[in-house]
Design a protein around this motif. Structure first.
Motif, short mmCIF file in Angstrom:
data_model
loop_
_atom_site.label_atom_id
_atom_site.label_comp_id
_atom_site.label_asym_id
_atom_site.label_seq_id
_atom_site.Cartn_x
_atom_site.Cartn_y
_atom_site.Cartn_z
N GLN A 10 11.04 4.20 -13.72
CA GLN A 10 10.28 5.54 -13.35
C GLN A 10 10.43 6.82 -14.48
O GLN A 10 9.46 7.37 -14.79
CB GLN A 10 10.99 6.32 -11.88
CG GLN A 10 10.49 5.52 -10.82
CD GLN A 10 11.21 4.16 -10.65
OE1 GLN A 10 12.48 4.27 -11.11
NE2 GLN A 10 10.96 3.11 -9.96
N ARG A 12 10.79 5.98 -17.96
CA ARG A 12 9.70 5.59 -18.84
C ARG A 12 8.42 5.81 -18.45
O ARG A 12 7.79 6.45 -19.46
CB ARG A 12 9.80 3.87 -18.92
CG ARG A 12 11.21 3.69 -19.81
CD ARG A 12 11.05 2.16 -20.33
NE ARG A 12 10.59 1.16 -19.52
CZ ARG A 12 11.41 0.46 -18.93
NH1 ARG A 12 12.70 0.32 -19.34
NH2 ARG A 12 11.01 -0.72 -18.00
N LYS A 13 8.14 5.79 -17.10
CA LYS A 13 6.71 6.18 -16.84
C LYS A 13 6.42 7.50 -16.83
O LYS A 13 5.54 7.89 -17.32
CB LYS A 13 6.32 5.87 -15.29
CG LYS A 13 6.42 4.18 -15.06
CD LYS A 13 5.97 3.92 -13.50
CE LYS A 13 6.10 2.47 -13.59
NZ LYS A 13 5.69 1.89 -12.18
N LEU A 14 7.45 8.50 -16.50
CA LEU A 14 7.21 9.97 -16.65
C LEU A 14 7.26 10.25 -17.91
O LEU A 14 6.32 10.98 -18.42
CB LEU A 14 8.61 10.55 -16.16
CG LEU A 14 8.68 11.91 -16.32
CD1 LEU A 14 7.63 12.84 -15.82
CD2 LEU A 14 10.12 12.70 -15.88
N GLN A 16 6.02 8.42 -20.52
CA GLN A 16 4.63 7.95 -20.86
C GLN A 16 3.63 8.94 -20.45
O GLN A 16 2.83 9.25 -21.19
CB GLN A 16 4.29 6.59 -20.45
CG GLN A 16 5.00 5.40 -21.07
CD GLN A 16 4.61 5.41 -22.54
OE1 GLN A 16 3.62 5.91 -22.99
NE2 GLN A 16 5.04 4.26 -23.18
N GLN A 17 3.67 9.46 -19.21
CA GLN A 17 2.72 10.52 -18.58
C GLN A 17 2.84 11.72 -19.18
O GLN A 17 1.98 12.39 -19.65
CB GLN A 17 3.24 10.66 -17.07
CG GLN A 17 2.69 9.39 -16.54
CD GLN A 17 3.14 9.59 -14.99
OE1 GLN A 17 3.95 10.30 -14.56
NE2 GLN A 17 2.82 8.59 -14.09
N MET A 18 3.98 12.35 -19.77
CA MET A 18 4.17 13.56 -20.36
C MET A 18 3.87 13.14 -21.72
O MET A 18 3.04 14.14 -22.42
CB MET A 18 5.79 13.69 -20.69
CG MET A 18 6.31 14.32 -19.08
SD MET A 18 7.80 14.54 -19.23
CE MET A 18 7.91 16.26 -19.69
N ILE A 20 1.08 11.39 -22.67
CA ILE A 20 -0.34 11.44 -22.78
C ILE A 20 -0.94 12.85 -22.65
O ILE A 20 -1.62 13.29 -23.18
CB ILE A 20 -0.68 10.66 -21.56
CG1 ILE A 20 -0.63 8.93 -21.77
CG2 ILE A 20 -2.29 10.86 -21.04
CD1 ILE A 20 -0.91 8.29 -20.45
N GLN A 21 0.01 13.75 -21.65
CA GLN A 21 -0.57 15.03 -21.66
C GLN A 21 -0.51 15.60 -22.84
O GLN A 21 -0.98 16.43 -23.32
CB GLN A 21 0.41 15.86 -20.48
CG GLN A 21 0.15 15.33 -19.22
CD GLN A 21 -1.39 15.33 -19.03
OE1 GLN A 21 -1.90 16.49 -18.98
NE2 GLN A 21 -2.01 14.50 -18.20
N LYS A 24 -3.05 14.81 -25.12
CA LYS A 24 -4.32 15.53 -24.95
C LYS A 24 -4.42 17.25 -25.11
O LYS A 24 -5.49 17.53 -25.41
CB LYS A 24 -4.81 15.10 -23.56
CG LYS A 24 -5.11 13.59 -23.16
CD LYS A 24 -5.28 13.65 -21.65
CE LYS A 24 -5.77 12.09 -21.35
NZ LYS A 24 -5.97 11.74 -19.85
N ASP A 66 6.86 1.56 -27.65
CA ASP A 66 5.50 2.26 -27.46
C ASP A 66 5.05 3.21 -28.75
O ASP A 66 3.95 3.25 -28.74
CB ASP A 66 5.89 2.67 -26.25
CG ASP A 66 5.81 2.09 -24.96
OD1 ASP A 66 5.66 0.64 -25.07
OD2 ASP A 66 6.44 2.59 -23.75
N ARG A 75 1.17 11.64 -29.67
CA ARG A 75 1.88 10.74 -28.64
C ARG A 75 3.17 9.96 -29.21
O ARG A 75 4.12 10.24 -28.49
CB ARG A 75 0.99 9.73 -28.00
CG ARG A 75 1.59 8.91 -26.80
CD ARG A 75 0.29 7.95 -26.32
NE ARG A 75 0.90 7.28 -25.26
CZ ARG A 75 0.24 6.90 -24.47
NH1 ARG A 75 -1.15 6.64 -24.41
NH2 ARG A 75 0.74 5.86 -23.36
#
Length: 94
Positions: A10, A12-14, A16-18, A20-21, A24, A66, A75
């Protein structure tokens, strides 16, 4: 806890999401976003007795990979910053 469902998955997913933000939104600053992520790591580390260094390494290793694979500079910058911050925190555990 299995390697498939551990809390580090979880985290790592967080990250990755951060990333991406951060990728962007060029108005986002790296330092506060990184501090927020590391605060989440500290919450996990403080919550229980377990292999904290292993927990952080299971986040850091894949994020480093990644970062190497992504083509977007922002990123990549965020993911490397997270991996570096985790490495520093792992060294504090030692």
């Amino acid at each position: 806890m299995s390697a498939t469902f551990g809390p580090y998955v979880q985290m790592r997913k967080l990250a990755q999401q951060m990333a991406i933000q951060y990728q962007k939104d060029t108005n986002l600053a790296l330092a506060p976003l990184l501090a927020h992520f590391m605060d989440e790591v500290e919450v996990n580390v403080a919550s229980d007795q377990y292999d904290h260094s292993g927990f952080m390494e299971r986040i850091r290793g894949p994020l480093n990979l990644d970062a190497e694979m992504t083509l977007d500079h922002r990123r990549k910058e965020f993911l490397h910053a997270v991996a570096d911050a985790l490495q520093e925190r792992i060294q504090q555990e030692a």
